[in-house]
Enzyme design. Structure first.
Site, mmCIF file in Angstrom:
data_model
loop_
_atom_site.group_PDB
_atom_site.id
_atom_site.type_symbol
_atom_site.label_atom_id
_atom_site.label_comp_id
_atom_site.label_asym_id
_atom_site.label_seq_id
_atom_site.Cartn_x
_atom_site.Cartn_y
_atom_site.Cartn_z
ATOM 1 N N HIS A 294 0.834 -1.192 0.000
ATOM 2 C CA HIS A 294 0.000 0.000 0.000
ATOM 3 C C HIS A 294 0.873 1.248 0.000
ATOM 4 C CE1 HIS A 294 -2.181 3.280 2.238
ATOM 5 N NE2 HIS A 294 -2.992 3.048 1.222
ATOM 6 N N SER A 295 0.541 2.209 -0.858
ATOM 7 C CA SER A 295 1.165 3.528 -0.856
ATOM 8 C C SER A 295 2.689 3.390 -0.957
ATOM 9 C CB SER A 295 0.729 4.303 0.390
ATOM 10 O OG SER A 295 1.026 5.668 0.278
#
Length: 207
Positions: free
Chosen positions: A63-64
């Site tokens: 994520h991210s």
């Protein structure tokens, strides 16, 4: 049954995937969500990847900022979730201009100064009580420099179409340019807090 390894982004820990992990486990999958040493200065994406270790039988989700680490993790499949890719100038190109509000401490680590700023900028799509609970668990994020490398064609990019941190248009464009299979999720930057069931269902379908 599949094995999933969930790799968090800046400021967070494995805790942020608790709801998603529960949904996946209810579907019969094995799930790990390690804590990266994001508050320790001098670590690199290679250090993060070494902590995760090779996972040749697993679907590894980043994520991210976790998207900068997972290319260096051996995996059956990689899923970039609202993620940065390991590209030159990715911070300048991918992050929206008004994604701001975090400060830096004396060690150069970024952090969120108060609950109000975190709610307005980091968790704008979350209920206030969810944002406040997450804020209490955030850690400082030491600087991490992207290490440019190719991504594997055939891996997956989950585009969060209401994202106010990583530009959704950039997400779509980057996925197409690098041969990643793209799936859209009608969510903001933190779908593990707002759309856990939908995210788990998508991951389950990829397994």
């Amino acid at each position: 049954m599949a094995r999933f390894v969930l790799v968090h982004g800046a400021w967070h820990g494995g805790w942020c995937f608790e709801q998603v992990a529960g949904e996946l486990e209810r579907r019969g999958h094995a799930v790990e969500a390690p804590d990266l040493p994001c508050d320790r200065v001098g670590r690199t994406v290679h250090d993060y990847a070494a902590l995760i270790g090779p996972r040749p039988d697993a679907v590894v989700i980043g994520h991210s900022m976790g998207g900068l680490t997972i290319p260096f993790v051996e995996a059956r499949m990689r899923v970039y979730l609202a993620a940065l890719l390991p590209l030159e100038n990715v911070y300048a190109d991918a992050l929206l201009e008004d994604f701001d509000g975090f400060l830096r401490d004396e060690q150069g680590r970024s952090y969120w100064p108060d609950r109000e700023t975190a709610f307005a900028k980091l968790y704008p799509d979350c209920a206030r009580e969810v944002s406040d609970a997450a804020f209490r668990r955030l850690r400082p994020q030491a600087r991490i420099d992207p290490v440019p490398c190719p991504v594997s064609a055939g891996d997956v990019f989950v585009v969060t179409v209401r994202d106010r941190a990583v530009d959704p248009a950039w997400q779509c464009r980057a996925a197409a340019e690098h041969g990643l299979r793209a799936f859209e999720l009608d969510a903001g930057h933190s779908p593990f807090l707002t759309h856990a069931a939908e995210l788990a269902a998508l991951l389950d379908s990829l397994a």
